[in-house]
Design an enzyme around this catalytic site. Structure first.
Site, PDB file in Angstrom:
ATOM      1  N   SER A  33       0.829  -1.203   0.000  1.00 50.76           N
ATOM      2  CA  SER A  33       0.000   0.000   0.000  1.00 50.76           C
ATOM      3  C   SER A  33       0.859   1.247   0.000  1.00 50.76           C
ATOM      4  O   SER A  33       1.961   1.263   0.570  1.00 50.76           O
ATOM      5  CB  SER A  33      -0.875  -0.023   1.252  1.00 50.76           C
ATOM      6  OG  SER A  33      -1.481   1.236   1.450  1.00 50.76           O
ATOM      7  N   TYR A  61      -1.930  -1.571  11.051  1.00 51.47           N
ATOM      8  CA  TYR A  61      -2.213  -2.068   9.693  1.00 51.47           C
ATOM      9  C   TYR A  61      -1.070  -1.691   8.747  1.00 51.47           C
ATOM     10  O   TYR A  61      -0.526  -2.530   8.033  1.00 51.47           O
ATOM     11  CB  TYR A  61      -3.546  -1.501   9.174  1.00 51.47           C
ATOM     12  CG  TYR A  61      -3.624  -1.493   7.667  1.00 51.47           C
ATOM     13  CD1 TYR A  61      -3.826  -2.668   6.958  1.00 51.47           C
ATOM     14  CD2 TYR A  61      -3.448  -0.302   6.934  1.00 51.47           C
ATOM     15  CE1 TYR A  61      -3.848  -2.669   5.566  1.00 51.47           C
ATOM     16  CE2 TYR A  61      -3.474  -0.288   5.561  1.00 51.47           C
ATOM     17  CZ  TYR A  61      -3.686  -1.474   4.876  1.00 51.47           C
ATOM     18  OH  TYR A  61      -3.687  -1.460   3.504  1.00 51.47           O
ATOM     19  N   LYS A  98       2.025  -3.978   6.530  1.00 50.07           N
ATOM     20  CA  LYS A  98       2.436  -3.894   5.120  1.00 50.07           C
ATOM     21  C   LYS A  98       3.944  -3.689   5.014  1.00 50.07           C
ATOM     22  O   LYS A  98       4.623  -4.311   4.200  1.00 50.07           O
ATOM     23  CB  LYS A  98       1.683  -2.764   4.397  1.00 50.07           C
ATOM     24  CG  LYS A  98       0.189  -3.028   4.228  1.00 50.07           C
ATOM     25  CD  LYS A  98      -0.069  -4.280   3.395  1.00 50.07           C
ATOM     26  CE  LYS A  98      -1.534  -4.638   3.311  1.00 50.07           C
ATOM     27  NZ  LYS A  98      -1.773  -5.994   2.755  1.00 50.07           N
TER      28      LYS A  98
HETATM   29  C1  UD1 Z   1      -7.355   4.603   3.621  1.00 51.48           C
HETATM   30  C2  UD1 Z   1      -6.416   4.125   4.682  1.00 51.48           C
HETATM   31  C3  UD1 Z   1      -5.213   3.495   4.037  1.00 51.48           C
HETATM   32  C4  UD1 Z   1      -5.665   2.359   3.137  1.00 51.48           C
HETATM   33  C5  UD1 Z   1      -6.666   2.874   2.115  1.00 51.48           C
HETATM   34  C6  UD1 Z   1      -7.245   1.732   1.327  1.00 51.48           C
HETATM   35  C7  UD1 Z   1      -6.790   5.626   6.595  1.00 51.48           C
HETATM   36  C8  UD1 Z   1      -6.240   6.751   7.417  1.00 51.48           C
HETATM   37  N1  UD1 Z   1      -6.047   5.248   5.541  1.00 51.48           N
HETATM   38  O1  UD1 Z   1      -6.680   5.594   2.845  1.00 51.48           O
HETATM   39  O2  UD1 Z   1      -4.334   3.013   5.018  1.00 51.48           O
HETATM   40  O3  UD1 Z   1      -4.561   1.794   2.481  1.00 51.48           O
HETATM   41  O4  UD1 Z   1      -7.734   3.531   2.778  1.00 51.48           O
HETATM   42  O5  UD1 Z   1      -8.021   2.187   0.286  1.00 51.48           O
HETATM   43  O6  UD1 Z   1      -7.833   5.081   6.886  1.00 51.48           O
HETATM   44  N2  UD1 Z   1     -13.076  10.990   3.181  1.00 51.48           N
HETATM   45  C9  UD1 Z   1     -14.076  11.891   3.479  1.00 51.48           C
HETATM   46  N3  UD1 Z   1     -15.250  11.402   3.984  1.00 51.48           N
HETATM   47  C10 UD1 Z   1     -15.469  10.069   4.214  1.00 51.48           C
HETATM   48  C11 UD1 Z   1     -14.426   9.143   3.893  1.00 51.48           C
HETATM   49  C12 UD1 Z   1     -13.238   9.652   3.382  1.00 51.48           C
HETATM   50  O7  UD1 Z   1     -13.933  13.087   3.293  1.00 51.48           O
HETATM   51  O8  UD1 Z   1     -16.529   9.697   4.693  1.00 51.48           O
HETATM   52  C13 UD1 Z   1     -11.811  11.508   2.649  1.00 51.48           C
HETATM   53  C14 UD1 Z   1     -10.617  11.163   3.522  1.00 51.48           C
HETATM   54  O9  UD1 Z   1     -10.457  12.117   4.527  1.00 51.48           O
HETATM   55  C15 UD1 Z   1      -9.501  11.154   2.490  1.00 51.48           C
HETATM   56  C16 UD1 Z   1     -10.178  10.685   1.200  1.00 51.48           C
HETATM   57  O10 UD1 Z   1     -11.569  10.893   1.403  1.00 51.48           O
HETATM   58  O11 UD1 Z   1      -9.015  12.458   2.293  1.00 51.48           O
HETATM   59  C17 UD1 Z   1      -9.926   9.223   0.922  1.00 51.48           C
HETATM   60  O12 UD1 Z   1     -10.252   8.486   2.080  1.00 51.48           O
HETATM   61  P1  UD1 Z   1     -10.226   6.884   2.128  1.00 51.48           P
HETATM   62  O13 UD1 Z   1     -11.040   6.335   1.017  1.00 51.48           O
HETATM   63  O14 UD1 Z   1     -10.574   6.472   3.508  1.00 51.48           O
HETATM   64  O15 UD1 Z   1      -8.716   6.518   1.780  1.00 51.48           O
HETATM   65  P2  UD1 Z   1      -7.362   6.966   2.523  1.00 51.48           P
HETATM   66  O16 UD1 Z   1      -7.616   7.685   3.779  1.00 51.48           O
HETATM   67  O17 UD1 Z   1      -6.505   7.629   1.514  1.00 51.48           O
END
Ligand code: UD1
Length: 340
Positions: free
Chosen positions: A125, A150, A154
């Site tokens: 990842s 987690y 990795k």
């Molecule tokens: C997350 C994990 C990462 C993992 C990846 C798998 C965390 C901190 N990181 O990454 O370790 O490898 O998923 O795909 O959990 N967002 C919103 N509202 C929401 C959900 C997300 O605004 O309800 C935003 C988040 O703040 C982020 C972006 O969308 O900026 C992407 O979020 P997400 O899909 O959870 O991925 P990551 O945080 O990049």
């Protein structure tokens, strides 16, 4: 026909990879404990690829079962997806993550050595890079201390592979560092099925749009990005699946330059949360309820991949657009609703 063991093959990325492998003439054998997937995924794989994989349900922590499986089947290469992946849960129950993710990998590597299986592709990842100092992220970008157990599994998983390539001179390993996999099969009949309330952005968007959630909260509006919301490199899961076929080909055809190789898998484009929302609304014509909220703990500001190595060395390039990611995710959410 080359036999590929796909651990975690009924999961989100594993099942899409199984479909692409079968379409490319491989025989797929799946081991999955169904802890985060269901048996009907096999029907979907069969329908979308034309062939039903061999399937056994057990935990890879059970080394005797792993050994038996390797003795029963003449495996040519392994793709190891099987792992727990919920960041928050890993903070609460770190040992659950170490036991599952690392013991499983150790058992697979042992069984490979014992049975002269010499190629493994490992699901890693972009989380191993944390918030990189320089963008885009190349494979030489320094690894930062993991933000969660987690993430640490990795990093340690990659180190276990490196150690084993030293001990076993026949072994060739490829670690694929995924950026943010999203989207679904173009048929709309295979995709991500998160259990409970999704943590990830895309399933939260589609579940909100279909009425399962009241509204999406956009975490953070004051990042130093194009519109203040956080930026990620979203990659279509089918593009990602195709990269695994390329990696397996590289192992089987002995094309690796080194025993242990790493590739970043992304599109090279960063999109903000707001841009993802806009793409969803534009590509589906569906309105989305959302509001702005404070930053989420542990989130980084922005990250996106350098795709040069994957393009030039692996011979793979992501082809699908953000609109194809959001519209396929929506098609899948509607399909799920139609099954209820
Ligand atoms: C997350 C994990 C990462 C993992 C990846 C798998 C965390 C901190 N990181 O990454 O370790 O490898 O998923 O795909 O959990 N967002 C919103 N509202 C929401 C959900 C997300 O605004 O309800 C935003 C988040 O703040 C982020 C972006 O969308 O900026 C992407 O979020 P997400 O899909 O959870 O991925 P990551 O945080 O990049």
């Amino acid at each position: 026909m080359k036999k590929i063991l796909v651990t975690g093959g009924t999961g989100y990325i594993g099942s899409h990879t199984a479909i692409e492998l079968i379409k490319n003439g491989y025989e797929v054998l799946i081991i999955d404990d169904l802890s985060n997937s269901t048996i009907d995924v096999l029907d979907r794989i069969e329908k979308l690829s034309g062939k039903r994989p061999v399937f056994e349900q057990f935990k890879l922590r059970d080394s005797a079962k792993v050994d038996d499986f390797f003795e029963d089947y003449d495996i040519d290469a392994v793709i190891h997806f099987a792992a727990y992946k919920a960041v928050g849960e890993s903070v609460q129950f770190p040992m659950k993550y170490y036991k599952n993710n690392l013991v499983s990998l150790a058992n697979v590597l042992d069984a490979m050595k014992e049975n002269n299986v010499s190629g493994i592709v490992f699901s890693s990842s972009c989380t191993v890079y944390g918030q990189p100092d320089v963008l885009p992220v190349t494979e030489d970008t320094p690894i930062k201390p993991a933000e969660s157990p987690y993430g640490r599994t990795k990093q340690i998983g990659e180190e276990m592979l490196q150690d084993q390539t030293v001990a076993d001179t026949n072994l060739k390993a490829i670690a694929l560092r995924y950026f943010n996999p999203v989207g679904a099969h173009e048929s709309g009949e295979n995709g991500e099925s998160p259990t409970g309330v999704p943590n990830n952005l895309m399933p939260f968007i589609t579940q909100t749009a279909i009425g399962m959630r009241d509204e999406l909260k956009v975490f953070g509006t004051d990042y130093n990005t194009v519109d203040g919301t956080a930026v990620r490199d979203y990659i279509h899961v089918v593009d990602l699946a195709k990269a695994h076929v390329k990696a397996v080909e590289r192992l089987i055809e002995s094309k690796s330059d080194k025993q242990y190789e790493v590739f970043n898998l992304g599109t090279g484009n960063g999109f903000s949360v707001k841009q993802v929302i806009d793409s969803f609304v534009k590509s589906t014509g569906v309105e989305l309820n959302y509001s702005y909220a404070p930053r989420r703990d542990g989130d980084i500001e922005q990250t996106y991949a350098s795709t040069t190595k994957a393009n030039d060395v692996l011979g793979w390039k992501a082809e699908k657009t953000l609109d194809e990611m959001t519209s396929s995710a929506w098609k899948w959410e509607q399909y799920l609703l139609s099954l209820k």
